[in-house]
Design a protein around this motif. Structure first.
Motif, PDB file in Angstrom:
ATOM      1  N   ALA A 120       0.830  -1.207   0.000  1.00  0.00           N
ATOM      2  CA  ALA A 120       0.000   0.000   0.000  1.00  0.00           C
ATOM      3  C   ALA A 120       0.866   1.259   0.000  1.00  0.00           C
ATOM      4  O   ALA A 120       0.563   2.229  -0.704  1.00  0.00           O
ATOM      5  CB  ALA A 120      -0.938  -0.007   1.203  1.00  0.00           C
ATOM      6  N   LYS A 121       1.957   1.233   0.765  1.00  0.00           N
ATOM      7  CA  LYS A 121       2.864   2.387   0.795  1.00  0.00           C
ATOM      8  C   LYS A 121       3.527   2.596  -0.562  1.00  0.00           C
ATOM      9  O   LYS A 121       3.638   3.721  -1.048  1.00  0.00           O
ATOM     10  CB  LYS A 121       3.934   2.201   1.871  1.00  0.00           C
ATOM     11  CG  LYS A 121       3.411   2.300   3.279  1.00  0.00           C
ATOM     12  CD  LYS A 121       4.522   2.032   4.277  1.00  0.00           C
ATOM     13  CE  LYS A 121       4.001   2.019   5.693  1.00  0.00           C
ATOM     14  NZ  LYS A 121       5.063   1.709   6.663  1.00  0.00           N
ATOM     15  N   ALA A 172       3.960   5.377  -5.694  1.00  0.00           N
ATOM     16  CA  ALA A 172       3.952   5.259  -7.156  1.00  0.00           C
ATOM     17  C   ALA A 172       2.907   6.195  -7.755  1.00  0.00           C
ATOM     18  O   ALA A 172       3.174   6.893  -8.736  1.00  0.00           O
ATOM     19  CB  ALA A 172       3.671   3.814  -7.563  1.00  0.00           C
ATOM     20  N   LYS A 173       1.731   6.215  -7.155  1.00  0.00           N
ATOM     21  CA  LYS A 173       0.668   7.085  -7.660  1.00  0.00           C
ATOM     22  C   LYS A 173       1.068   8.553  -7.558  1.00  0.00           C
ATOM     23  O   LYS A 173       0.891   9.326  -8.506  1.00  0.00           O
ATOM     24  CB  LYS A 173      -0.626   6.838  -6.886  1.00  0.00           C
ATOM     25  CG  LYS A 173      -1.798   7.619  -7.404  1.00  0.00           C
ATOM     26  CD  LYS A 173      -3.082   7.266  -6.664  1.00  0.00           C
ATOM     27  CE  LYS A 173      -4.241   8.056  -7.243  1.00  0.00           C
ATOM     28  NZ  LYS A 173      -5.510   7.714  -6.591  1.00  0.00           N
ATOM     29  N   SER A 212       4.455   3.366 -12.294  1.00  0.00           N
ATOM     30  CA  SER A 212       3.888   2.059 -11.966  1.00  0.00           C
ATOM     31  C   SER A 212       4.529   1.592 -10.664  1.00  0.00           C
ATOM     32  O   SER A 212       5.562   2.127 -10.224  1.00  0.00           O
ATOM     33  CB  SER A 212       4.191   1.052 -13.079  1.00  0.00           C
ATOM     34  OG  SER A 212       5.583   0.777 -13.126  1.00  0.00           O
ATOM     35  N   ILE A 213       3.917   0.595 -10.044  1.00  0.00           N
ATOM     36  CA  ILE A 213       4.508   0.054  -8.817  1.00  0.00           C
ATOM     37  C   ILE A 213       5.901  -0.488  -9.110  1.00  0.00           C
ATOM     38  O   ILE A 213       6.837  -0.259  -8.346  1.00  0.00           O
ATOM     39  CB  ILE A 213       3.587  -1.019  -8.193  1.00  0.00           C
ATOM     40  CG1 ILE A 213       2.334  -0.343  -7.610  1.00  0.00           C
ATOM     41  CG2 ILE A 213       4.313  -1.822  -7.131  1.00  0.00           C
ATOM     42  CD1 ILE A 213       1.298  -1.295  -7.064  1.00  0.00           C
ATOM     43  N   ALA A 253       8.015   0.456 -11.468  1.00  0.00           N
ATOM     44  CA  ALA A 253       8.934   1.576 -11.680  1.00  0.00           C
ATOM     45  C   ALA A 253       9.272   2.264 -10.357  1.00  0.00           C
ATOM     46  O   ALA A 253      10.406   2.713 -10.160  1.00  0.00           O
ATOM     47  CB  ALA A 253       8.335   2.572 -12.670  1.00  0.00           C
ATOM     48  N   GLU A 254       8.305   2.333  -9.450  1.00  0.00           N
ATOM     49  CA  GLU A 254       8.557   2.951  -8.146  1.00  0.00           C
ATOM     50  C   GLU A 254       9.560   2.127  -7.338  1.00  0.00           C
ATOM     51  O   GLU A 254      10.480   2.675  -6.732  1.00  0.00           O
ATOM     52  CB  GLU A 254       7.253   3.108  -7.353  1.00  0.00           C
ATOM     53  CG  GLU A 254       7.410   3.844  -6.049  1.00  0.00           C
ATOM     54  CD  GLU A 254       7.812   5.297  -6.199  1.00  0.00           C
ATOM     55  OE1 GLU A 254       8.381   5.850  -5.234  1.00  0.00           O
ATOM     56  OE2 GLU A 254       7.566   5.915  -7.256  1.00  0.00           O
ATOM     57  N   ILE A 255       9.389   0.818  -7.339  1.00  0.00           N
ATOM     58  CA  ILE A 255      10.334  -0.048  -6.620  1.00  0.00           C
ATOM     59  C   ILE A 255      11.731   0.090  -7.206  1.00  0.00           C
ATOM     60  O   ILE A 255      12.718   0.245  -6.472  1.00  0.00           O
ATOM     61  CB  ILE A 255       9.853  -1.514  -6.649  1.00  0.00           C
ATOM     62  CG1 ILE A 255       8.587  -1.661  -5.795  1.00  0.00           C
ATOM     63  CG2 ILE A 255      10.949  -2.460  -6.165  1.00  0.00           C
ATOM     64  CD1 ILE A 255       7.879  -2.992  -5.953  1.00  0.00           C
ATOM     65  N   VAL A 256      11.848   0.074  -8.523  1.00  0.00           N
ATOM     66  CA  VAL A 256      13.152   0.227  -9.179  1.00  0.00           C
ATOM     67  C   VAL A 256      13.753   1.585  -8.828  1.00  0.00           C
ATOM     68  O   VAL A 256      14.938   1.688  -8.487  1.00  0.00           O
ATOM     69  CB  VAL A 256      13.032   0.041 -10.707  1.00  0.00           C
ATOM     70  CG1 VAL A 256      14.314   0.453 -11.424  1.00  0.00           C
ATOM     71  CG2 VAL A 256      12.669  -1.400 -11.031  1.00  0.00           C
ATOM     72  N   HIS A 257      12.947   2.641  -8.865  1.00  0.00           N
ATOM     73  CA  HIS A 257      13.425   3.987  -8.539  1.00  0.00           C
ATOM     74  C   HIS A 257      13.951   4.043  -7.101  1.00  0.00           C
ATOM     75  O   HIS A 257      15.035   4.592  -6.853  1.00  0.00           O
ATOM     76  CB  HIS A 257      12.297   4.998  -8.732  1.00  0.00           C
ATOM     77  CG  HIS A 257      12.643   6.378  -8.299  1.00  0.00           C
ATOM     78  ND1 HIS A 257      13.441   7.208  -9.053  1.00  0.00           N
ATOM     79  CD2 HIS A 257      12.336   7.070  -7.179  1.00  0.00           C
ATOM     80  CE1 HIS A 257      13.601   8.357  -8.412  1.00  0.00           C
ATOM     81  NE2 HIS A 257      12.928   8.294  -7.276  1.00  0.00           N
TER      82      HIS A 257
END
Length: 76
Positions: free
Chosen positions: A18-19, A24-25, A30-31, A33-37
């Motif tokens: 959820a975090k 990401a939003k 995307s989720i 892309a957010e994790i990779v970032h």
């Protein structure tokens, strides 16, 4: 990223998902892309810390190094 990049499946708690989803939003990613970032930020920060205080040294060393540089500059 390309479709040929390696895939890695992980399990993580719903609260963490959820975090990540909220972040990401907010960042229009995307989720995935957010994790990779976030991983890239962590490894960049670690590389910068290693460059400043040396590899494998604790964060407290970083704090002491900042204090030392401040005192050398007359900022203490």
């Amino acid at each position: 990223m390309t479709p040929t990049d390696p895939k890695f499946i992980i399990r993580y708690p719903a609260e963490l998902r959820a975090k990540v989803a909220a972040s990401a939003k907010a960042n229009h990613r995307s989720i995935n892309a957010e994790i990779v970032h976030q991983l890239e930020k962590i490894y960049t920060a670690q590389a910068n810390l290693n460059w400043i205080v040396g590899p494998g040294k604790p964060v407290e060393t970083f704090d002491r190094e900042i204090a030392r540089m401040d005192s050398m500059a007359g900022n203490s």
